[in-house]
Motif scaffolding. Sequence first.
Motif, PDB file in Angstrom:
ATOM      1  N   VAL A 121       0.853  -1.180   0.000  1.00 43.56           N
ATOM      2  CA  VAL A 121       0.000   0.000   0.000  1.00 43.56           C
ATOM      3  C   VAL A 121       0.890   1.231   0.000  1.00 43.56           C
ATOM      4  O   VAL A 121       2.021   1.192   0.478  1.00 43.56           O
ATOM      5  N   SER A 122       0.395   2.339  -0.528  1.00 44.51           N
ATOM      6  CA  SER A 122       1.199   3.546  -0.664  1.00 44.51           C
ATOM      7  C   SER A 122       1.045   4.448   0.554  1.00 44.51           C
ATOM      8  O   SER A 122      -0.053   4.615   1.070  1.00 44.51           O
ATOM      9  N   PRO A 182      -7.662   8.386   7.488  1.00 43.23           N
ATOM     10  CA  PRO A 182      -7.855   8.038   6.067  1.00 43.23           C
ATOM     11  C   PRO A 182      -9.155   8.578   5.483  1.00 43.23           C
ATOM     12  O   PRO A 182      -9.194   8.981   4.312  1.00 43.23           O
ATOM     13  N   THR A 183     -10.219   8.598   6.294  1.00 38.57           N
ATOM     14  CA  THR A 183     -11.496   9.118   5.809  1.00 38.57           C
ATOM     15  C   THR A 183     -11.397  10.608   5.512  1.00 38.57           C
ATOM     16  O   THR A 183     -11.882  11.085   4.471  1.00 38.57           O
ATOM     17  N   MET A 184     -10.782  11.356   6.411  1.00 34.54           N
ATOM     18  CA  MET A 184     -10.622  12.801   6.174  1.00 34.54           C
ATOM     19  C   MET A 184      -9.736  13.063   4.966  1.00 34.54           C
ATOM     20  O   MET A 184      -9.997  13.996   4.185  1.00 34.54           O
ATOM     21  N   LEU A 185      -8.696  12.248   4.798  1.00 35.02           N
ATOM     22  CA  LEU A 185      -7.830  12.423   3.629  1.00 35.02           C
ATOM     23  C   LEU A 185      -8.596  12.139   2.340  1.00 35.02           C
ATOM     24  O   LEU A 185      -8.447  12.869   1.339  1.00 35.02           O
ATOM     25  N   LEU A 224     -11.213  18.233  -3.352  1.00 29.04           N
ATOM     26  CA  LEU A 224     -10.215  18.974  -4.129  1.00 29.04           C
ATOM     27  C   LEU A 224     -10.370  18.667  -5.613  1.00 29.04           C
ATOM     28  O   LEU A 224     -10.312  19.574  -6.463  1.00 29.04           O
ATOM     29  N   PHE A 225     -10.593  17.395  -5.933  1.00 29.53           N
ATOM     30  CA  PHE A 225     -10.787  17.016  -7.343  1.00 29.53           C
ATOM     31  C   PHE A 225     -12.035  17.678  -7.922  1.00 29.53           C
ATOM     32  O   PHE A 225     -12.008  18.222  -9.033  1.00 29.53           O
ATOM     33  N   LEU A 229      -3.493   6.128  -4.833  1.00 30.68           N
ATOM     34  CA  LEU A 229      -3.690   6.517  -3.441  1.00 30.68           C
ATOM     35  C   LEU A 229      -5.161   6.413  -3.045  1.00 30.68           C
ATOM     36  O   LEU A 229      -5.495   5.882  -1.974  1.00 30.68           O
ATOM     37  N   ILE A 230      -6.054   6.895  -3.897  1.00 27.61           N
ATOM     38  CA  ILE A 230      -7.481   6.840  -3.584  1.00 27.61           C
ATOM     39  C   ILE A 230      -7.964   5.402  -3.493  1.00 27.61           C
ATOM     40  O   ILE A 230      -8.736   5.043  -2.593  1.00 27.61           O
ATOM     41  N   CYS A 231      -7.495   4.552  -4.389  1.00 25.78           N
ATOM     42  CA  CYS A 231      -7.880   3.130  -4.352  1.00 25.78           C
ATOM     43  C   CYS A 231      -7.398   2.460  -3.081  1.00 25.78           C
ATOM     44  O   CYS A 231      -8.120   1.658  -2.469  1.00 25.78           O
ATOM     45  N   ASP A 232      -6.175   2.767  -2.641  1.00 26.30           N
ATOM     46  CA  ASP A 232      -5.644   2.184  -1.409  1.00 26.30           C
ATOM     47  C   ASP A 232      -6.452   2.629  -0.193  1.00 26.30           C
ATOM     48  O   ASP A 232      -6.720   1.832   0.712  1.00 26.30           O
ATOM     49  N   ILE A 233      -6.842   3.903  -0.171  1.00 24.22           N
ATOM     50  CA  ILE A 233      -7.631   4.405   0.952  1.00 24.22           C
ATOM     51  C   ILE A 233      -8.989   3.721   1.007  1.00 24.22           C
ATOM     52  O   ILE A 233      -9.436   3.254   2.059  1.00 24.22           O
ATOM     53  N   VAL A 234      -9.650   3.644  -0.138  1.00 26.42           N
ATOM     54  CA  VAL A 234     -10.981   3.022  -0.185  1.00 26.42           C
ATOM     55  C   VAL A 234     -10.898   1.545   0.168  1.00 26.42           C
ATOM     56  O   VAL A 234     -11.708   1.025   0.942  1.00 26.42           O
TER      57      VAL A 234
END
Length: 377
Positions: free
Chosen positions: A135-136, A273-276, A283-284, A331-336
């Motif tokens: 994971v990143s 992780p949820t806040m990130l 932002l996107f 990064l988004i995939c790892d968080i989810v």
Amino acid sequence: MSGRFIFLKKKLDPKAAKLIKRLWKQVIVRNNSKISQFIEKPKDRKLIFVAAEHGNIEFLTILIREYPDLLFEVDENNYTIFHYAVKYRQNDIFKLIHQIGSFKDLIATLKHEKKGNNILHLAGILAPPDRLSIVSGAALQLQRELLWFEEVREIIHPLDAQEKNKKGKTPEVLFSEQHKDLKKEGEKWMKDTANSCMIVATLIATVAFAAAFTIPGGTKQDTGSPNFLLKDSFTIFAIADGASLALSSCSVLTFLSILTSRYAEKDFIWRLPTMLLIGLLTLFLSVVAMMAVFCTTFFIVFDDGKRWCAHLVTGMASGPAILYIILQFRLICDIVSSTYRRWALFKPRKHNFSFKEEKATEPKKEKLLSVIKKFKW
């Protein structure tokens, strides 16, 4: 194909798997001592433990289907393949523990004869670098370690979770000591990421705020209303500008919350992780809204002629949004995956293997007794 390559390779070739099945069926007809000699490796390492260390679930499944006793084999340290799965963070191997019934309780009580580490202590030891890097980001790596610790805690007795090893350390104390540096790196990584993203979100909010007072086409001198007020493109401009300002402001506040967080270990499991993720997504969306403001401005200005210019600008403006997705997709995939699909990380597989007891070398009752005798209390 060499034997070492076969059992270290996680995804077996169909021909290799078929070959292993045939060879193993010839092995299990022998007595237990012959089978034990067969699976022994040089330097006192057993084949099944090397396979478990490297996460070769297909190889182990083939062997376990024909000879279930391998699940309860222990090495010189009194560790089973499940201990190896925890130590080397092989979740596919660890999932098998949910399919062995009450024997799970017996395995959970086994511990290192010299060090006194039980299976939860192994979860408290820092994972190998190659398993951390799946994971990143240091924060998500710490999150994965915490998830492993919590999952292993669920299979053992509450009293075993507070058991001390020979150095007088409980699993939680050992986890905190082993992951102290990773926690610092995770905090630094989270703050650096939030700080960088907050700067970008602040710039977008500034541009969106300024755009609200720089109306394309100007205003009427007598009434002060916009000249292109009745155009659909102007309506889209106003909505997109308001959305960009609102989303960028939410992103700034979210990243600010990350920077001011207390950074406790438990916060890395879900809260941070949820806040990130919320910050990255807002932002996107604010970038997309800002690009929409930019594009609609050209449609307003070039509405009467040269609309091809507005279409060309719209195509070019979509570039930053696409680039954002490409750069942040991993990064988004790892968080989810780690935060919202963590149940899948340890979810037991259905029909992963089925015991073929009729092919075992001992009657069922004697086999169970022999398995129980293998445990060293």
